[in-house]
Motif scaffolding. Structure first.
Motif, PDB file in Angstrom:
ATOM      1  N   THR A  55     -48.784 -21.600  39.827  1.00  0.00           N
ATOM      2  CA  THR A  55     -48.938 -21.020  38.594  1.00  0.00           C
ATOM      3  C   THR A  55     -47.691 -21.038  37.720  1.00  0.00           C
ATOM      4  OG1 THR A  55     -50.846 -19.902  39.054  1.00  0.00           O
ATOM      5  CG2 THR A  55     -49.707 -19.354  37.003  1.00  0.00           C
ATOM      6  N   SER A  56     -47.579 -21.879  36.518  1.00  0.00           N
ATOM      7  CA  SER A  56     -46.596 -21.435  35.756  1.00  0.00           C
ATOM      8  C   SER A  56     -46.944 -20.417  34.478  1.00  0.00           C
ATOM      9  CB  SER A  56     -46.205 -22.594  34.930  1.00  0.00           C
ATOM     10  OG  SER A  56     -45.371 -22.431  33.669  1.00  0.00           O
ATOM     11  N   LEU A  57     -46.203 -19.182  34.745  1.00  0.00           N
ATOM     12  CA  LEU A  57     -46.720 -17.969  34.001  1.00  0.00           C
ATOM     13  C   LEU A  57     -46.810 -18.351  32.467  1.00  0.00           C
ATOM     14  CD1 LEU A  57     -47.212 -15.041  33.956  1.00  0.00           C
ATOM     15  CD2 LEU A  57     -44.875 -14.536  34.001  1.00  0.00           C
ATOM     16  N   VAL A  58     -45.564 -18.947  31.909  1.00  0.00           N
ATOM     17  CA  VAL A  58     -45.814 -19.284  30.483  1.00  0.00           C
ATOM     18  C   VAL A  58     -44.566 -20.215  30.370  1.00  0.00           C
ATOM     19  CG1 VAL A  58     -44.233 -17.278  29.966  1.00  0.00           C
ATOM     20  CG2 VAL A  58     -45.583 -18.481  28.234  1.00  0.00           C
ATOM     21  N   SER A  59     -44.945 -21.291  29.642  1.00  0.00           N
ATOM     22  CA  SER A  59     -43.925 -22.406  29.353  1.00  0.00           C
ATOM     23  C   SER A  59     -44.321 -23.137  28.065  1.00  0.00           C
ATOM     24  CB  SER A  59     -44.045 -23.526  30.224  1.00  0.00           C
ATOM     25  OG  SER A  59     -45.151 -24.265  30.405  1.00  0.00           O
ATOM     26  N   ARG A  60     -43.131 -23.569  27.296  1.00  0.00           N
ATOM     27  CA  ARG A  60     -43.357 -24.173  26.008  1.00  0.00           C
ATOM     28  C   ARG A  60     -42.203 -25.148  26.153  1.00  0.00           C
ATOM     29  NH1 ARG A  60     -41.642 -20.549  21.767  1.00  0.00           N
ATOM     30  NH2 ARG A  60     -43.722 -19.394  21.890  1.00  0.00           N
ATOM     31  N   PRO A  61     -42.477 -26.595  25.940  1.00  0.00           N
ATOM     32  CA  PRO A  61     -43.856 -27.247  25.961  1.00  0.00           C
ATOM     33  C   PRO A  61     -44.601 -26.905  27.303  1.00  0.00           C
ATOM     34  CG  PRO A  61     -42.415 -28.804  26.371  1.00  0.00           C
ATOM     35  CD  PRO A  61     -41.506 -27.649  25.986  1.00  0.00           C
ATOM     36  N   VAL A  62     -45.901 -27.004  27.541  1.00  0.00           N
ATOM     37  CA  VAL A  62     -46.628 -26.963  28.833  1.00  0.00           C
ATOM     38  C   VAL A  62     -45.772 -27.734  29.781  1.00  0.00           C
ATOM     39  CG1 VAL A  62     -48.360 -28.463  28.252  1.00  0.00           C
ATOM     40  CG2 VAL A  62     -48.717 -26.662  29.851  1.00  0.00           C
ATOM     41  N   LEU A  63     -45.750 -27.105  31.069  1.00  0.00           N
ATOM     42  CA  LEU A  63     -45.363 -27.822  32.118  1.00  0.00           C
ATOM     43  C   LEU A  63     -46.635 -28.867  32.657  1.00  0.00           C
ATOM     44  CD1 LEU A  63     -42.983 -27.627  33.950  1.00  0.00           C
ATOM     45  CD2 LEU A  63     -44.270 -26.212  35.814  1.00  0.00           C
ATOM     46  N   SER A  64     -46.309 -29.871  33.265  1.00  0.00           N
ATOM     47  CA  SER A  64     -47.309 -30.902  33.631  1.00  0.00           C
ATOM     48  C   SER A  64     -48.080 -30.436  34.869  1.00  0.00           C
ATOM     49  CB  SER A  64     -46.982 -32.397  33.800  1.00  0.00           C
ATOM     50  OG  SER A  64     -46.091 -32.170  34.938  1.00  0.00           O
ATOM     51  N   TYR A  65     -49.357 -30.917  34.636  1.00  0.00           N
ATOM     52  CA  TYR A  65     -50.224 -30.782  35.985  1.00  0.00           C
ATOM     53  C   TYR A  65     -49.449 -31.495  37.559  1.00  0.00           C
ATOM     54  CZ  TYR A  65     -54.318 -28.541  33.976  1.00  0.00           C
ATOM     55  OH  TYR A  65     -55.243 -27.650  33.256  1.00  0.00           O
ATOM     56  N   ARG A  66     -49.106 -32.660  37.096  1.00  0.00           N
ATOM     57  CA  ARG A  66     -48.412 -33.439  38.047  1.00  0.00           C
ATOM     58  C   ARG A  66     -47.461 -32.602  38.803  1.00  0.00           C
ATOM     59  NH1 ARG A  66     -48.084 -38.613  39.882  1.00  0.00           N
ATOM     60  NH2 ARG A  66     -45.839 -39.337  40.543  1.00  0.00           N
ATOM     61  N   GLU A  67     -46.477 -32.004  37.966  1.00  0.00           N
ATOM     62  CA  GLU A  67     -45.288 -31.128  38.488  1.00  0.00           C
ATOM     63  C   GLU A  67     -45.951 -29.842  39.250  1.00  0.00           C
ATOM     64  OE1 GLU A  67     -41.257 -29.811  38.848  1.00  0.00           O
ATOM     65  OE2 GLU A  67     -42.120 -31.676  38.260  1.00  0.00           O
ATOM     66  N   VAL A  68     -46.746 -29.246  38.755  1.00  0.00           N
ATOM     67  CA  VAL A  68     -47.275 -28.099  39.440  1.00  0.00           C
ATOM     68  C   VAL A  68     -47.767 -28.357  40.648  1.00  0.00           C
ATOM     69  CG1 VAL A  68     -49.267 -26.370  39.178  1.00  0.00           C
ATOM     70  CG2 VAL A  68     -47.902 -26.764  37.259  1.00  0.00           C
ATOM     71  N   LYS A  69     -48.548 -29.549  40.690  1.00  0.00           N
ATOM     72  CA  LYS A  69     -49.370 -29.964  41.892  1.00  0.00           C
ATOM     73  C   LYS A  69     -48.387 -30.194  43.101  1.00  0.00           C
ATOM     74  CE  LYS A  69     -53.612 -32.217  40.285  1.00  0.00           C
ATOM     75  NZ  LYS A  69     -54.285 -33.134  39.875  1.00  0.00           N
ATOM     76  N   LYS A  70     -47.137 -31.154  42.895  1.00  0.00           N
ATOM     77  CA  LYS A  70     -46.171 -31.426  43.535  1.00  0.00           C
ATOM     78  C   LYS A  70     -45.542 -30.138  44.395  1.00  0.00           C
ATOM     79  CE  LYS A  70     -44.405 -35.667  41.653  1.00  0.00           C
ATOM     80  NZ  LYS A  70     -43.289 -36.393  41.020  1.00  0.00           N
ATOM     81  N   ARG A  71     -45.341 -29.031  43.483  1.00  0.00           N
ATOM     82  CA  ARG A  71     -44.700 -27.908  44.116  1.00  0.00           C
ATOM     83  C   ARG A  71     -45.609 -27.134  44.915  1.00  0.00           C
ATOM     84  NH1 ARG A  71     -42.013 -25.093  38.568  1.00  0.00           N
ATOM     85  NH2 ARG A  71     -40.951 -27.149  37.758  1.00  0.00           N
ATOM     86  N   MET A  72     -46.984 -27.297  44.613  1.00  0.00           N
ATOM     87  CA  MET A  72     -47.934 -26.702  45.530  1.00  0.00           C
ATOM     88  C   MET A  72     -48.176 -27.438  46.911  1.00  0.00           C
ATOM     89  SD  MET A  72     -51.850 -25.670  44.585  1.00  0.00           S
ATOM     90  CE  MET A  72     -52.768 -24.815  45.456  1.00  0.00           C
ATOM     91  N   VAL A  73     -48.079 -28.727  46.766  1.00  0.00           N
ATOM     92  CA  VAL A  73     -47.932 -29.343  48.109  1.00  0.00           C
ATOM     93  C   VAL A  73     -46.689 -28.972  49.074  1.00  0.00           C
ATOM     94  CG1 VAL A  73     -47.686 -31.774  49.255  1.00  0.00           C
ATOM     95  CG2 VAL A  73     -49.315 -31.270  47.416  1.00  0.00           C
ATOM     96  N   ALA A  74     -45.656 -28.785  48.450  1.00  0.00           N
ATOM     97  CA  ALA A  74     -44.491 -28.712  49.208  1.00  0.00           C
ATOM     98  C   ALA A  74     -44.651 -27.111  49.661  1.00  0.00           C
ATOM     99  CB  ALA A  74     -43.114 -28.788  48.077  1.00  0.00           C
ATOM    100  N   ARG A  75     -45.150 -26.126  48.861  1.00  0.00           N
ATOM    101  CA  ARG A  75     -45.171 -24.689  49.322  1.00  0.00           C
ATOM    102  C   ARG A  75     -46.031 -24.872  50.426  1.00  0.00           C
ATOM    103  NH1 ARG A  75     -44.185 -20.148  46.560  1.00  0.00           N
ATOM    104  NH2 ARG A  75     -44.446 -21.165  44.444  1.00  0.00           N
TER     105      ARG A  75
END
Length: 497
Positions: free
Chosen positions: A296-316
């Motif tokens: 989860t990205s708590l809050v961002s502006r502009p919005v963080l991309s799903y692709r970036e979030v997924k990459k981080r989740m895979v690594a985690r």
């Protein structure tokens, strides 16, 4: 931070234990008869993911529908309603149930009134207990935990629960049915207004009239108008309900936030971006082999991309040694946060996401919406059930200001100040902030997350937070808060003029 996971298929629901045993039967209002319900259950085949990644696994799930016999509208009757509600989510149904108990004629319009809500929610248990909805939780954890970094963890002595969307929707529908609410299966295309009444035009060609239209259809609606730029922040998340070989989390604690970043040690590019725009892991362990995981990205502006979030989740997940054997369900969550309130008043009333109720600093909304719907409902009932015939502009003024009185607008400005501050914090500063935040008196951090503090209490919270913060965190506050603070003060001045 609000969980938007879909509910567990029945064959994967955890066996009740000492933490969830009291929460096994639906209860919202006293009922003497429960209509039968059926849902479609999917039994996905087990798939092993390659290299511990879940991205190559496809969830196997089908849409679910309730089998209630709803009182459907007869369009040929050409009847007129007191209230039309667009949408049958939690906000719409809760409001319809409340208003209709006064004998006011209500119609709910939705393209699929009997479909299961696509998202479900996590809430603090005490919030649902206060609402009398604790029986609509299908799993609870007596504590939550927050990983500040790789060396420090805080335990939060506050129970957290996962809402059963099935139990909640059934109870709200039953309340509506018993109070005589009618339902129409259609999509609203257009809303028209005259001096003392309004009408909606549906995609099936029917036009329905009422004294008041309430939009409960969600963030994407265009029926509620704004007179200021909608400079929202955005919470974005990617989650999976997964069958895993094992996971490292304790079963009696849900993970509210995991800010650790050691999993990005071999990913210098990802680590650099995460340092500026951090994400955290939110986790609900159901048993040793079934867990909901959400980056989860708590809050961002502009919005963080799903692709970036997924990459981080895979690594985690790889770093934590979590090998996903099967993705039962996945979800994509995007929540607009903060920004201006809709124009107050206006001809269409909003509730839920259309009315700015989402917490600007956290993304929480469902418990607050369920609490505020009766407040709005009582104001509507005073107007539409009154022999004084309060209609038109006086009606719009009463209902909008009933939901958003001046004090509540000022409180929301403070929460928006919190969001604007969080937008300026990098990973290290975010860690320091939450370390100090969860060190506050529980009354303050409970109340902040549940949107129940007064302006004076929020001011006290701010002073206490500054006092408890580390010197680097105080430096963050002093250097990064002035601009959001000036903005808040200006908006407060406008609200109180």
């Amino acid at each position: 931070m609000e969980t938007l996971s879909r509910p567990l298929p029945s064959h994967l629901l955890p066996t009740p234990n000492r933490y969830s045993s009291p929460l096994t039967s639906p209860s919202f209002l006293p009922r003497t008869k429960h209509p039968s319900t059926t849902t479609t259950t999917t039994h996905p085949r087990i798939q092993n993911s390659k290299f511990g990644s879940f991205l190559d696994l496809n969830p196997k799930s089908n849409p679910e529908f309730l089998s209630h016999d709803l009182p459907w509208l007869d369009p040929s009757a050409r009847s007129r309603f007191d209230l039309i509600i667009i949408g049958t989510g939690p906000a719409g149904l809760r409001l319809a149930e409340r208003v209709s108990q006064y004998g006011i004629r209500v119609c709910c319009i939705d393209p699929s009134p009997l479909s299961m809500w696509p998202n479900n929610y996590g809430v603090w248990v005490d919030e649902f207990e206060k609402l009398g909805l604790e029986d609509c939780l299908d799993k609870t954890w007596p504590m939550a935990s927050v990983y500040i970094d790789d060396h420090k963890r805080r335990h939060l002595n506050r129970a957290y629960g996962r809402v059963s969307r099935g139990k909640l929707k059934i109870n709200l529908l039953e309340g509506c049915i018993s109070n005589g609410v009618e339902f129409h299966k259609a999509k609203v295309w257009k809303v028209n207004h005259q001096e003392f009444d309004s009408s909606v035009i549906c995609d099936d060609g029917n036009e329905l009239k009422a004294s008041l239209i309430v939009d409960a259809s969600g963030f994407a609606s265009t029926f509620v108008e704004y007179d200021k730029p909608r400079n929202h922040g955005y919470q974005i998340a990617h989650g999976i309900l997964a069958e895993v070989d094992a996971h490292p989390f304790e079963l009696d604690k849900m993970v509210l936030m995991d800010w650790r970043d050691a999993h990005l040690g071999n990913e210098p590019v990802l680590r650099a971006v995460n340092s500026r725009f951090p994400t955290f892991l939110y986790a609900m362990p159901f048993d040793s082999n079934l867990i909901f995981l959400e980056e989860t990205s708590l809050v961002s502006r502009p919005v963080l991309s799903y692709r970036e979030v997924k990459k981080r989740m895979v690594a985690r997940l790889r770093h934590l040694g979590i090998r996903v054997r099967n993705v039962v369900e996945d979800e994509k969550c995007l929540i607009p946060m903060g920004g201006p309130l809709p124009r107050i008043p206006q001809s269409v009333m909003g509730i839920g996401g259309t009315a700015g109720i989402v917490h600007p600093s956290t993304g929480y909304m469902v418990a607050r919406t369920l609490a505020l719907a009766p407040v709005l409902g009582d104001v509507i009932a005073e107007c539409l059930g009154s022999t004084r015939m309060i209609r038109g502009k006086p009606l719009y003024h009463r209902v909008w200001n009933g939901l958003w009185p001046t004090e509540k607008r000022c409180i929301r400005e403070y929460y928006s100040f919190g969001m604007e501050t969080l937008l300026k914090l990098d990973l290290d500063a975010t860690r320091r902030f939450f370390d100090a935040f969860f060190d506050l008196d529980p009354h303050h951090w409970h109340g902040f997350l549940s949107s129940r503090l007064s302006l004076i209490e929020l001011a006290t919270l701010s002073l206490s937070l500054f006092e408890r913060a580390s010197n680097p965190s105080r430096f963050d506050i002093v250097t990064k808060c002035p601009a959001p603070l000036v903005k808040m003060v200006g908006n407060l001045a406008l609200e109180t003029i």
